[in-house]
Design an enzyme around this catalytic site. Sequence first.
Site, PDB file in Angstrom:
ATOM      1  N   TYR A  62      39.186 -23.975 -13.791  1.00 47.99           N
ATOM      2  CA  TYR A  62      38.441 -24.229 -12.555  1.00 47.99           C
ATOM      3  C   TYR A  62      36.937 -24.258 -12.836  1.00 47.99           C
ATOM      4  O   TYR A  62      36.226 -25.165 -12.384  1.00 47.99           O
ATOM      5  CB  TYR A  62      38.762 -23.153 -11.523  1.00 47.99           C
ATOM      6  CG  TYR A  62      37.976 -23.281 -10.246  1.00 47.99           C
ATOM      7  CD1 TYR A  62      38.357 -24.194  -9.264  1.00 47.99           C
ATOM      8  CD2 TYR A  62      36.844 -22.503 -10.020  1.00 47.99           C
ATOM      9  CE1 TYR A  62      37.628 -24.328  -8.091  1.00 47.99           C
ATOM     10  CE2 TYR A  62      36.114 -22.621  -8.850  1.00 47.99           C
ATOM     11  CZ  TYR A  62      36.508 -23.529  -7.885  1.00 47.99           C
ATOM     12  OH  TYR A  62      35.769 -23.667  -6.731  1.00 47.99           O
TER      13      TYR A  62
ATOM     14  N   LYS B  43      34.264 -27.469 -12.375  1.00 44.65           N
ATOM     15  CA  LYS B  43      33.065 -27.449 -11.549  1.00 44.65           C
ATOM     16  C   LYS B  43      31.807 -27.743 -12.367  1.00 44.65           C
ATOM     17  O   LYS B  43      30.829 -28.280 -11.835  1.00 44.65           O
ATOM     18  CB  LYS B  43      32.974 -26.116 -10.808  1.00 44.65           C
ATOM     19  CG  LYS B  43      34.045 -25.976  -9.732  1.00 44.65           C
ATOM     20  CD  LYS B  43      33.973 -27.169  -8.770  1.00 44.65           C
ATOM     21  CE  LYS B  43      35.036 -27.204  -7.734  1.00 44.65           C
ATOM     22  NZ  LYS B  43      34.915 -28.371  -6.828  1.00 44.65           N
TER      23      LYS B  43
END
Length: 256
Positions: free
Chosen positions: A152, A156
Amino acid sequence: MSRIFISGSSTGLGLMAAEKLIADGHRVVLHARNAARAHDAMTALPAAEAIVTGDLETIDGAKDVAAQVNALGPFEAVIHNAAVGYRESYRETSDGLPHLFAINTLSAYILTALIDRPSRLVYLSSGMHHDADANLGDIRWQQRRWNGATAYAESKLHDTLLAFAIARRWPDVLSNALEPGWVPTRMGGAGAPDDMQQAHLTQAWLATSDDPRARVTGEYFYHLKRMAANPQARDPVLQRRLLETCAELSGVDMPA
């Protein structure tokens, strides 16, 4: 008055940003993954102009969403909000890609490349990107043991790299990234400590405001203020490698 498309806006921060923008007099087109979510979103926000339905986890799905958006266009701004969270376990899409990467990184790339160019692009990143490594050599997680939080955070960082790459590539477009904070959405979890009432404001502001502080490009924000991004996001070599990798995986070239 501006017209804005928001990906992943059937719930959470995307829907909150849409509510804010509509309250401010703008026209907003929502996006939902499927018909059930689309129905719920339009019930929650009937003032939305329209809703686009399509699953961004596949390359064809992202292409179809872009085509639907273009059929409704033009738009002054696009907010790239769609994402899955750090609790995601490893699973592959039908394209053979990690599901988290496909939605958080690749779909943002495809939508950016294929949606008719707006005046402003806004990419949602995360505070977790600050300590991430881009790991473009193993973007498909074939050499490492899966870790959802790391994947994750990397995704990002990719979104921030994409925002800054577009700022350099398309100087006529205001392209910025932001972190909304760790807030108690379905993705963030009930125990998230940050202020939910602040989390959606920066993306709406960057998409529409005439404030000189918002009319910039290639910057990173938190709660309407500029802040430093992960230094890797500023690396033009990494920016180019990300665009090349996404182009190779998707078969979609980023316009010059």
